[in-house]
Design an enzyme around this catalytic site. Structure first.
Site, PDB file in Angstrom:
ATOM      1  N   ARG A 528     -64.754 -68.028  11.823  1.00  0.00           N
ATOM      2  CA  ARG A 528     -64.754 -67.886  13.281  1.00  0.00           C
ATOM      3  C   ARG A 528     -65.645 -68.994  13.837  1.00  0.00           C
ATOM      4  O   ARG A 528     -66.810 -69.084  13.497  1.00  0.00           O
ATOM      5  CB  ARG A 528     -65.293 -66.503  13.668  1.00  0.00           C
ATOM      6  CG  ARG A 528     -65.605 -66.315  15.158  1.00  0.00           C
ATOM      7  CD  ARG A 528     -64.382 -66.446  16.039  1.00  0.00           C
ATOM      8  NE  ARG A 528     -64.608 -65.896  17.371  1.00  0.00           N
ATOM      9  CZ  ARG A 528     -65.138 -66.570  18.391  1.00  0.00           C
ATOM     10  NH1 ARG A 528     -65.532 -67.820  18.226  1.00  0.00           N
ATOM     11  NH2 ARG A 528     -65.285 -65.989  19.563  1.00  0.00           N
ATOM     12  N   GLU A 536     -57.829 -65.007  24.308  1.00  0.00           N
ATOM     13  CA  GLU A 536     -57.379 -64.065  23.287  1.00  0.00           C
ATOM     14  C   GLU A 536     -55.862 -64.086  23.134  1.00  0.00           C
ATOM     15  O   GLU A 536     -55.121 -64.021  24.115  1.00  0.00           O
ATOM     16  CB  GLU A 536     -57.828 -62.654  23.642  1.00  0.00           C
ATOM     17  CG  GLU A 536     -59.329 -62.456  23.663  1.00  0.00           C
ATOM     18  CD  GLU A 536     -59.936 -62.479  22.268  1.00  0.00           C
ATOM     19  OE1 GLU A 536     -59.165 -62.397  21.282  1.00  0.00           O
ATOM     20  OE2 GLU A 536     -61.173 -62.586  22.164  1.00  0.00           O
ATOM     21  N   ARG A 579     -66.458 -62.288   8.870  1.00  0.00           N
ATOM     22  CA  ARG A 579     -66.007 -63.675   8.984  1.00  0.00           C
ATOM     23  C   ARG A 579     -67.207 -64.621   9.008  1.00  0.00           C
ATOM     24  O   ARG A 579     -68.291 -64.256   9.467  1.00  0.00           O
ATOM     25  CB  ARG A 579     -65.175 -63.876  10.247  1.00  0.00           C
ATOM     26  CG  ARG A 579     -63.924 -63.039  10.319  1.00  0.00           C
ATOM     27  CD  ARG A 579     -63.211 -63.206  11.655  1.00  0.00           C
ATOM     28  NE  ARG A 579     -64.056 -62.824  12.771  1.00  0.00           N
ATOM     29  CZ  ARG A 579     -63.665 -62.829  14.050  1.00  0.00           C
ATOM     30  NH1 ARG A 579     -62.432 -63.230  14.351  1.00  0.00           N
ATOM     31  NH2 ARG A 579     -64.488 -62.454  15.011  1.00  0.00           N
TER      32      ARG A 579
END
Length: 798
Positions: A528, A536, A579
Site C-alpha cells: 500500500r 476508491e 499490507r
C-alpha cells in the site's frame, strides 16, 4: 587402457577371497582365474588435486562400461556427493584409470578419463556400481573415518572380485603423490579357465547370498543380493518358495508383523555341464510398529498419490478449522508435519491435540501448503493424550527461506517476535496479525477465532510464540491458544522497519495506490503506497468512478508488470490488513510523489510515517494550482478519498493536525486544516505525543489564517556624481505558523523567490511587487513599489 603384466599360476594355487555383501562367492580353493565383474585395484589420495582410482577387468571378455558408475560419498555422507558415468569398454585383463582433471602431469599421463568429479580426501568413500547395484567399495559409506589419507592403496593380487564391505587387509599401502602402478595390476591365475562341470562345481561350492549391512540369514530386514553370474562364466537362476516375501531378484517385502522363513533354490548352469542346485534359508523379520507406515517426510512430495501415514495431532481441530464443518489440523511424526484437511468433516472422528491417528488419503497442495485429504473412513484414532513433539526452534528469517520453510512446514516451531498489528475484524475465520524480528523480517500470525487468542495478546509487544508453521502463498504461524504466547520480560526495543530498502518486481497493479510484488517483504507481497490516498475503486461496495479508474490506469502506466522497483518501508511498515506501507521508487522517480503531483492522489500522512512530508505537500499544491487530475476545474472529484470513506461509515474518525503550525483539531473539524498540510492521528494521545497542540475553531485561538507581513529597506546606488539606482532588502514576519517564503517580481514579470538584496535601476525599472507566504499556506496580498516618473509609491518601510 593400460595392459597389466600378466602373472600365470597353476590351477592348484590356493587363494583367499574376501567375504562381503558384494561377494556372493565365499572363501575357497582357487579353481579358476577369471573375475565375475570389474573391481577397484588402485587408489591414490595425494596432495592438492592428485586423486586417482583404477578399475580392473579380470573377466574373460571385454566389458562395456556404459552400465557402470563411480560414486563419491564425502565426509561420512550416506548419499553420493557426485557421480561419474563411465563409457567405452575395458578389454579382458586391462585397467581403466580415472584421474582428477587438475592433477599433476605424471598422474594425468596414466588417465583413461580426466574428471572434475574425483575429489576424495582420506575419509571420502568411492563406490563402483553396475546397473545400479554396488559391486565394490573403497571405504565404508556413512563413516567419516580416515582410511586413505595421504596414501596410495594397491589391491592385493590374490583378490579376484569386489567387496561391499571395505577390508583393509585386501590392500597394500604405498606412498602418496605417485603415479607408479596405475595401469599395471596383476591378478593371480588370470587366464586359466575350467571345464563346464568344474566351473559349475566351483561356483556352486562358493555361492552365497549377499546381505545388506547389519543383516544375516537369520535377520533379513533389507533387500538381498542374489548373484546371477558366477565368476567362472556360469549362470545362476533363483526360485523362491514365497515370492510375496522374497522375490527372485532379491527384493524383500517384510510382513506387517512376526517373521517369515523363506527357502531359496539357486541353480548353476554352464554350457554342456550338468546343472547343480543349492538351497538357502533366510528369515525375514516383520516390520516394527514404527515401520508399518511411511514417514510423513517421505510422502510430502507424492502429490496426487493416496498414502497411509501415522502421527500425533498437534492441535485441536475445533481450534484451527475455519468453520464448524471442516477438518483442518496438523499431524506430525519424527520426520515432518502435514496438514489434514477436509471441507466436510462430519463423517470423521473429532481430532484433538495429542491424538495418535492413522490417516489414509490423497496428498494435495493448496496455495503452497501440503495437505492430506482423508478418504471416506480414512481417519482412525489409535490412542489419546500422547506427548506432543518438541517444537523446533526457528528464526523468522528462516521461515522466509524456501528450504528452511519447506523442511519445517506442518511442524510445531518456537519463535521470538514483535507483534506489529492485530486487525479489528477477522477474515476467513481468523485474524491476520503480523509478527516481525528485530530486522523486520516478518510473517503472518494467523489467530483463528476458535483458539480464543484474540483479545488476549497485544500488538506492540515482544513474545515467545509456539505455533504450527503453515503456508498460504508464504509462511504463516498458527498458534493454538493464548498459552502459546509468553510475554518477554524485559521487553526489547521496538524494531524499526525503515532502516533499509528492498528491490522487487511488480506483478500486479491493484488500484491507484496498491501493487503486488514478486517477493515477500516483512511477510507480505502486497504494498500500500505510503503517504498518499487515491480515489476508491471499491469501498464497501462503492466506487469513486472515473477518478478511481484514472488513478489505477496512471499507476499501471508508471509501473507496468515486470518493472523493477525499490521499496522504502515506513517507520510503521504494516497496516491493519498486513499490507506493507512503503514509498515506491522507479529509478530516480518517487512514484508516490509523482501520483500526487499529477493529481491522481492526494497526500495522506498518518503519524508516525512522516517521511517526505514537505515534498509531497508541495506536489499537492502544484496539482491543485494547475488543476490536474482530481482538481481539474472542468471535472473535479466530489469528495477526496478520506471524506468519501468516512461519509460511508457515518463520520470522520481521525484527529487532524497541521504539519506546519503543529496544531490539531478534533475529527469533526477536519476540513479546517488545508489539504496539503494535513497529518492524521488515530487518537488524541498520538497527536499530543507528536508535539501538536489541540485548538478549537478559528477565531477562538484556533487555526492560523493570518498572512505574513513583508517590510523593505532602500539603499541608494551612487556612482560618485549622482544616484542611479536603489538596492532593495526585504524582510517578513508571521505570528502564526512562520514564514515559508518571500518572493518578488519586476515590471509584471514572473514571481522570483527572494534570497538576497536586489538592484532597481532608474532607467529600466518602473515597478516592483513583493509578498510572503506562511507555512500554513496563507498568502500576503502583493505590495507595490512604483518608481515611474521619479516618484516612489511604496509600503511598509522597515
Amino acid at each position: 587402457m593400460k595392459r597389466h603384466s600378466r602373472k600365470y599360476v597353476s590351477a592348484s594355487v590356493v587363494f583367499t577371497m574376501a567375504l562381503g555383501i558384494l561377494s556372493p562367492f565365499g572363501v575357497h580353493e582357487a579353481q579358476a582365474a577369471y573375475a565375475g565383474n570389474l573391481f577397484f585395484t588402485q587408489y591414490t589420495e595425494g596432495s592438492g588435486y592428485n586423486k586417482a582410482v583404477e578399475i580392473y577387468n579380470g573377466t574373460s571378455k571385454a566389458v562395456d562400461l556404459s552400465a557402470y558408475k563411480v560414486l563419491g560419498y564425502q565426509n561420512g555422507g550416506k548419499s553420493p556427493t557426485y557421480t561419474t558415468n563411465l563409457s567405452g569398454s575395458i578389454p579382458s585383463g586391462e585397467t581403466y584409470v580415472l584421474v582428477n582433471n587438475q592433477a599433476g602431469a605424471a598422474l594425468k599421463a596414466k588417465a583413461d578419463l580426466l574428471t572434475g568429479n574425483l575429489q576424495h580426501n582420506g575419509n571420502d568413500v568411492l563406490v563402483l556400481q553396475y546397473n545400479g547395484t554396488v559391486i565394490d567399495t573403497i571405504g565404508t559409506v556413512g563413516s567419516s573415518a580416515n582410511f586413505g589419507k595421504d596414501v596410495t592403496l594397491f589391491r592385493n593380487s590374490a583378490v579376484l572380485s569386489g567387496n561391499l564391505t571395505y577390508n583393509a587387509s585386501e590392500w597394500t599401502a604405498g606412498p602418496d603423490d605417485t603415479a607408479d602402478g596405475f595401469g599395471e595390476h596383476q591378478m593371480d591365475g588370470f587366464g586359466e579357465e575350467l571345464g563346464d562341470d568344474e566351473a559349475i562345481a566351483a561356483d556352486l561350492a562358493s555361492l552365497e547370498i549377499g546381505f545388506a549391512a547389519g543383516d544375516d540369514a537369520d535377520n533379513v530386514t533389507q533387500n538381498i543380493t542374489l548373484i546371477t553370474q558366477g565368476r567362472n562364466g556360469t549362470t545362476v537362476s533363483w526360485y523362491s518358495f514365497d515370492r510375496s516375501v522374497v522375490s527372485t531378484d532379491g527384493t524383500v517385502n517384510r510382513p506387517a508383523s512376526g517373521e517369515k522363513q523363506v527357502s531359496l533354490i539357486a541353480t548353476v548352469r554352464k554350457g554342456s555341464g550338468r546343472q547343480q542346485s543349492k538351497v538357502f534359508s533366510v528369515t525375514v523379520k516383520g516390520l516394527d510398529a514404527s515401520e508399518v507406515y511411511p514417514t510423513i517426510a517421505s510422502v510430502r512430495g507424492k502429490i496426487g498419490e493416496t498414502v497411509t501415514i501415522k502421527g500425533i495431532v498437534t492441535a485441536d481441530n475445533t481450534a484451527l478449522r475455519a468453520n464448524d464443518r471442516s477438518i483442518s489440523t496438523y499431524l506430525q511424526d519424527s520426520t515432518a508435519g502435514i496438514n489434514i484437511y477436509s471441507s466436510n468433516g462430519s463423517s470423521f472422528p473429532v481430532l484433538e491435540q495429542g491424538d495418535e491417528v492413522v490417516v489414509q488419503g490423497e496428498i494435495k497442495e493448496y496455495n503452497g501448503l501440503v495437505e492430506i485429504v482423508p478418504s471416506a473412513g480414512g481417519i482412525q484414532v489409535v490412542s489419546k493424550d500422547n506427548e506432543l513433539p518438541q517444537p523446533m526452534g526457528m528464526k523468522i528469517s528462516q521461515m522466509l527461506e524456501p528450504v528452511f520453510a519447506e523442511r519445517a512446514e506442518g511442524r510445531l516451531v518456537k519463535v521470538t517476535g514483535y507483534i506489529t498489528n492485530i486487525p479489528d475484524s477477522p477474515a476467513g475465520g481468523g485474524y491476520n496479525a503480523s509478527i516481525v524480528d528485530a530486522e523486520f523480517n516478518g510473517v503472518t500470525l494467523r489467530l483463528m477465532t476458535g483458539t480464543g487468542i484474540y483479545g488476549n495478546v497485544q500488538a506492540g509487544k515482544w513474545y515467545e510464540v509456539t505455533a504450527i508453521l503453515s503456508d498460504y502463498n508464504g509462511a504463516q504461524l498458527l498458534p493454538r491458544s493464548a498459552a502459546d504466547f509468553t510475554l518477554l520480560d524485559p521487553q526489547p526495543a521496538k524494531p524499526d522497519g525503515s532502516l533499509q530498502t528492498y528491490e522487487a518486481k511488480v506483478t500486479k497493479v491493484v488500484d491507484g495506490d496498491t501493487i503486488h510484488l514478486d517477493r515477500t517483504i516483512f511477510g507480505t507481497n502486497k504494498v500500500r503506497f505510503l503517504s498518499i490516498d487515491t480515489p476508491e475503486t471499491n469501498y464497501e461496495g462503492q466506487s469513486q468512478g472515473y477518478h478511481a479508474e484514472q488513478a489505477t490506469a496512471k499507476l499501471a502506466e508508471l509501473l507496468p508488470v515486470g518493472t523493477t522497483v525499490r521499496i522504502e518501508p515506513g517507520t510503521e511498515p504494516l497496516d491493519s490488513y498486513g499490507r506493507l506501507l512503503a514509498h515506491v521508487h522507479k529509478g530516480d522517480m518517487d512514484v508516490n510523489q509523482e501520483m500526487v503531483r499529477l493529481g491522481m492522489a492526494v497526500n495522506y500522512f498518518i503519524w508516525p510515517n512522516m517521511g517526505h512530508f514537505e515534498e509531497y505537500s508541495e506536489a499537492a499544491k502544484e496539482a491543485m494550482e494547475n488543476g490536474r487530475g482530481m482538481f481539474d476545474p472542468s471535472n473535479p472529484i466530489e469528495k477526496l478519498p478520506y471524506e468519501f470513506r468516512f461519509s460511508l461509515r457515518g463520520a470522520p474518525d481521525k484527529f487532524v493536525g497541521d504539519y506546519f503550525t503543529k496544531e490539531f483539531v478534533t475529527p469533526d473539524k477536519w476540513d479546517l486544516i488545508p489539504t496539503e498540510n494535513r497529518v492524521f492521528f488515530f487518537t488524541e494521545e498520538e497527536a499530543l505525543e507528536a508535539g501538536y497542540t489541540k485548538v478549537d475553531a478559528p477565531g477562538q485561538g484556533g487555526v492560523d489564517q493570518l498572512a505574513p507581513v513583508t517590510y523593505y529597506s532602500i539603499e541608494g546606488l551612487n556612482n560618485g556624481k549622482y544616484v542611479y539606482g536603489l538596492k532593495i532588502t526585504l524582510n517578513a514576519t508571521d505570528a502564526g505558523s512562520g514564514v515559508q517564503t518571500t518572493e518578488y517580481k519586476v515590471n509584471d514579470g514572473a514571481w522570483t523567490q527572494y534570497q538576497n538584496p536586489f538592484d532597481v535601476l532608474a532607467e529600466s525599472t518602473h515597478k516592483v511587487e513583493y509578498r510572503s507566504i506562511d507555512k500554513r499556506g496563507n498568502v500576503e496580498n502583493a505590495n507595490v513599489m512604483d518608481f515611474d516618473a521619479g516618484v516612489c509609491t511604496c509600503a511598509r518601510p522597515e
